[in-house]
Design an enzyme around this catalytic site. Structure first.
Site, PDB file in Angstrom:
ATOM      1  N   TYR A   1       0.857  -1.165   0.178  1.00  0.00           N
ATOM      2  CA  TYR A   1      -0.119  -0.099   0.212  1.00  0.00           C
ATOM      3  C   TYR A   1       0.723   1.325  -0.051  1.00  0.00           C
ATOM      4  O   TYR A   1       2.152   1.231   0.274  1.00  0.00           O
ATOM      5  CB  TYR A   1      -0.985   0.016   1.239  1.00  0.00           C
ATOM      6  CG  TYR A   1      -0.321   0.349   2.575  1.00  0.00           C
ATOM      7  CD1 TYR A   1       0.457  -0.597   3.069  1.00  0.00           C
ATOM      8  CD2 TYR A   1      -0.541   1.457   3.244  1.00  0.00           C
ATOM      9  CE1 TYR A   1       1.241  -0.485   4.368  1.00  0.00           C
ATOM     10  CE2 TYR A   1      -0.004   1.891   4.403  1.00  0.00           C
ATOM     11  CZ  TYR A   1       0.919   0.759   5.069  1.00  0.00           C
ATOM     12  OH  TYR A   1       1.457   1.252   6.305  1.00  0.00           O
TER      13      TYR A   1
ATOM     14  N   ARG B   1       8.345   4.217  -4.626  1.00  0.00           N
ATOM     15  CA  ARG B   1       8.535   3.288  -3.478  1.00  0.00           C
ATOM     16  C   ARG B   1       7.426   2.274  -3.597  1.00  0.00           C
ATOM     17  O   ARG B   1       7.920   0.925  -3.351  1.00  0.00           O
ATOM     18  CB  ARG B   1       8.258   3.995  -2.125  1.00  0.00           C
ATOM     19  CG  ARG B   1       8.451   2.634  -0.879  1.00  0.00           C
ATOM     20  CD  ARG B   1       8.365   3.384   0.551  1.00  0.00           C
ATOM     21  NE  ARG B   1       6.880   3.870   0.728  1.00  0.00           N
ATOM     22  CZ  ARG B   1       6.734   4.727   1.627  1.00  0.00           C
ATOM     23  NH1 ARG B   1       7.771   4.991   2.612  1.00  0.00           N
ATOM     24  NH2 ARG B   1       5.580   5.193   1.886  1.00  0.00           N
TER      25      ARG B   1
ATOM     26  N   ARG C   1      -7.946 -20.741  -2.115  1.00  0.00           N
ATOM     27  CA  ARG C   1      -6.767 -20.460  -1.281  1.00  0.00           C
ATOM     28  C   ARG C   1      -5.805 -21.517  -1.407  1.00  0.00           C
ATOM     29  O   ARG C   1      -6.031 -22.745  -1.424  1.00  0.00           O
ATOM     30  CB  ARG C   1      -7.310 -20.359   0.306  1.00  0.00           C
ATOM     31  CG  ARG C   1      -6.358 -20.271   1.389  1.00  0.00           C
ATOM     32  CD  ARG C   1      -6.911 -20.190   2.575  1.00  0.00           C
ATOM     33  NE  ARG C   1      -5.838 -19.786   3.808  1.00  0.00           N
ATOM     34  CZ  ARG C   1      -5.257 -20.890   4.470  1.00  0.00           C
ATOM     35  NH1 ARG C   1      -5.464 -22.167   4.337  1.00  0.00           N
ATOM     36  NH2 ARG C   1      -4.377 -20.634   5.191  1.00  0.00           N
TER      37      ARG C   1
ATOM     38  N   LYS D   1       6.349  -2.204   1.814  1.00  0.00           N
ATOM     39  CA  LYS D   1       5.294  -1.461   2.677  1.00  0.00           C
ATOM     40  C   LYS D   1       4.086  -2.434   2.127  1.00  0.00           C
ATOM     41  O   LYS D   1       3.265  -2.268   1.601  1.00  0.00           O
ATOM     42  CB  LYS D   1       4.908  -0.140   1.880  1.00  0.00           C
ATOM     43  CG  LYS D   1       4.120   0.726   3.071  1.00  0.00           C
ATOM     44  CD  LYS D   1       4.291   2.203   2.328  1.00  0.00           C
ATOM     45  CE  LYS D   1       3.256   3.144   3.208  1.00  0.00           C
ATOM     46  NZ  LYS D   1       3.215   3.124   4.452  1.00  0.00           N
TER      47      LYS D   1
ATOM     48  N   GLU E   1      11.732   2.065  14.444  1.00  0.00           N
ATOM     49  CA  GLU E   1      10.939   3.079  14.046  1.00  0.00           C
ATOM     50  C   GLU E   1       9.545   3.041  14.896  1.00  0.00           C
ATOM     51  O   GLU E   1       9.365   2.304  15.901  1.00  0.00           O
ATOM     52  CB  GLU E   1      10.473   2.899  12.320  1.00  0.00           C
ATOM     53  CG  GLU E   1       9.918   1.613  12.170  1.00  0.00           C
ATOM     54  CD  GLU E   1       9.952   1.304  10.670  1.00  0.00           C
ATOM     55  OE1 GLU E   1       9.753   2.536   9.860  1.00  0.00           O
ATOM     56  OE2 GLU E   1       9.769   0.298  10.299  1.00  0.00           O
TER      57      GLU E   1
ATOM     58  N   LEU F   1      10.937   1.132   7.094  1.00  0.00           N
ATOM     59  CA  LEU F   1      10.456   1.577   5.904  1.00  0.00           C
ATOM     60  C   LEU F   1      11.127   2.691   5.672  1.00  0.00           C
ATOM     61  O   LEU F   1      11.526   3.499   6.558  1.00  0.00           O
ATOM     62  CB  LEU F   1       8.939   1.852   6.429  1.00  0.00           C
ATOM     63  CG  LEU F   1       8.416   2.124   5.033  1.00  0.00           C
ATOM     64  CD1 LEU F   1       7.948   0.987   4.034  1.00  0.00           C
ATOM     65  CD2 LEU F   1       7.096   2.895   5.036  1.00  0.00           C
TER      66      LEU F   1
END
Ligand code: PDD
Length: 286
Positions: free
Chosen positions: A33, A52, A101, A150, A182, A206
């Protein structure tokens, strides 16, 4: 007012915007995302976020469904459809819906799922918290070891945020091998000996887009930047601290695990960097 949401090329009222229960994002957290801030209807640090996004997708072997120009068009379309002035555009790309799945990835030809929505935050840049600063609590960093990607695997950051709130803090700083990595959803900094100190880029954190902009602006303003590890004790003894993220910009930190920094009010450098960052990013917004 109901939002207009983007799902795989279609613009739909939010109550009709759905994805399959077999989507890899839902079953496996197999997706990435981005969050781009919007001020005055314009997108901040847009190119950085798209660079990114491309990298995150590349690291996971998910095809990037759009080039940067198309992503820009889609963002602008959603901002316009929702008459968004201040807030964020959230976008998520997953490995798609294989119809069942399975741990094994579906064939490469399967189209990724794309979802985008807006979050309206009137007065986003005038957040009153910036005048008082955040209190942070530290917690162990037990996330996986590719935090530079991310991904939508946000369960632990979410749990850490809740634990921090339960302890009367605004956020958690995560700690690994004695060093701060972080925040739950932001990069962490201290100011000590006149230098801005923040962990160097690696798979451990990140690679914040706001971080890149703020460090560049700090260097341009002749501030000293040290990219190195720091401990909780060093942070507690620091003159100032702050965090950066697309949605909080530069947010001062005034307390770490109950230890007050300086006089307990936002530090001079943090306040200055917030001003510089907001001014610069408004200028370069698209
Ligand atoms: N979070 N570190 C982590 C773990 C993050 O989730 C984020 C962003 C950052 C800061 O990156 P940037 O400056 O590019 O926003 C650092 C976003 C805002 C979120 O999850 O909402």
């Amino acid at each position: 007012m109901s939002r207009i949401v983007h799902v795989n090329g279609a613009l739909l009222p939010e109550d009709q915007a759905t994805v399959s229960v077999f989507d890899r994002g839902f079953l496996m957290a197999d997706g990435v995302y981005e969050v781009v801030s919007v001020l005055g209807g314009k997108l901040l640090d847009f190119q950085g976020h798209m660079t990114r996004l491309a990298r995150s997708l590349g690291e996971l072997g998910i095809a990037n469904p759009h080039d940067e120009a198309t992503w820009l068009e889609l963002h602008r379309q959603l901002v316009a459809e929702n008459a968004l002035e201040d807030g964020m555009v959230y976008l998520q790309v997953t490995r798609g819906n294989p119809g069942d799945r399975d741990f094994a990835f579906p064939p490469k030809e399967l189209p990724p799922t794309v979802v985008m929505f807006t979050q309206s935050k009137p007065g986003l840049a005038d957040n009153p918290a910036a005048h008082t600063g955040w209190k942070v609590c530290t917690l162990p960093d037990i996330r996986w070891h590719r935090r530079d990607i991310k991904t939508v695997q946000l369960l632990y950051p979410s749990m850490a945020k809740m634990e921090a709130k339960a302890r009367g803090c605004d956020d958690a700083w995560l700690v690994e091998d004695g060093f701060v990595t972080e925040g739950t959803s932001n990069n962490a900094y201290i100011v000590t000996g006149g230098a801005i100190v923040t962990r160097a880029l690696s798979h451990d954190i990140l690679h914040g887009i706001t971080r890149a902009a703020v460090l560049r602006l700090a260097r341009e303003a002749q501030m000293t930047v040290e990219e190195r590890n720091f401990t909780v004790a060093e942070a507690q003894a620091a003159d100032e601290a702050f965090i950066t993220s697309a949605s909080a910009f530069v947010m001062p930190v005034v307390e770490i695990d109950g230890a007050t920094l300086g006089d307990g009010t936002p530090g001079k450098l943090a306040r200055r960097l917030r001003e510089i960052y907001l001014e610069e990013s408004r200028k370069t917004a698209v």
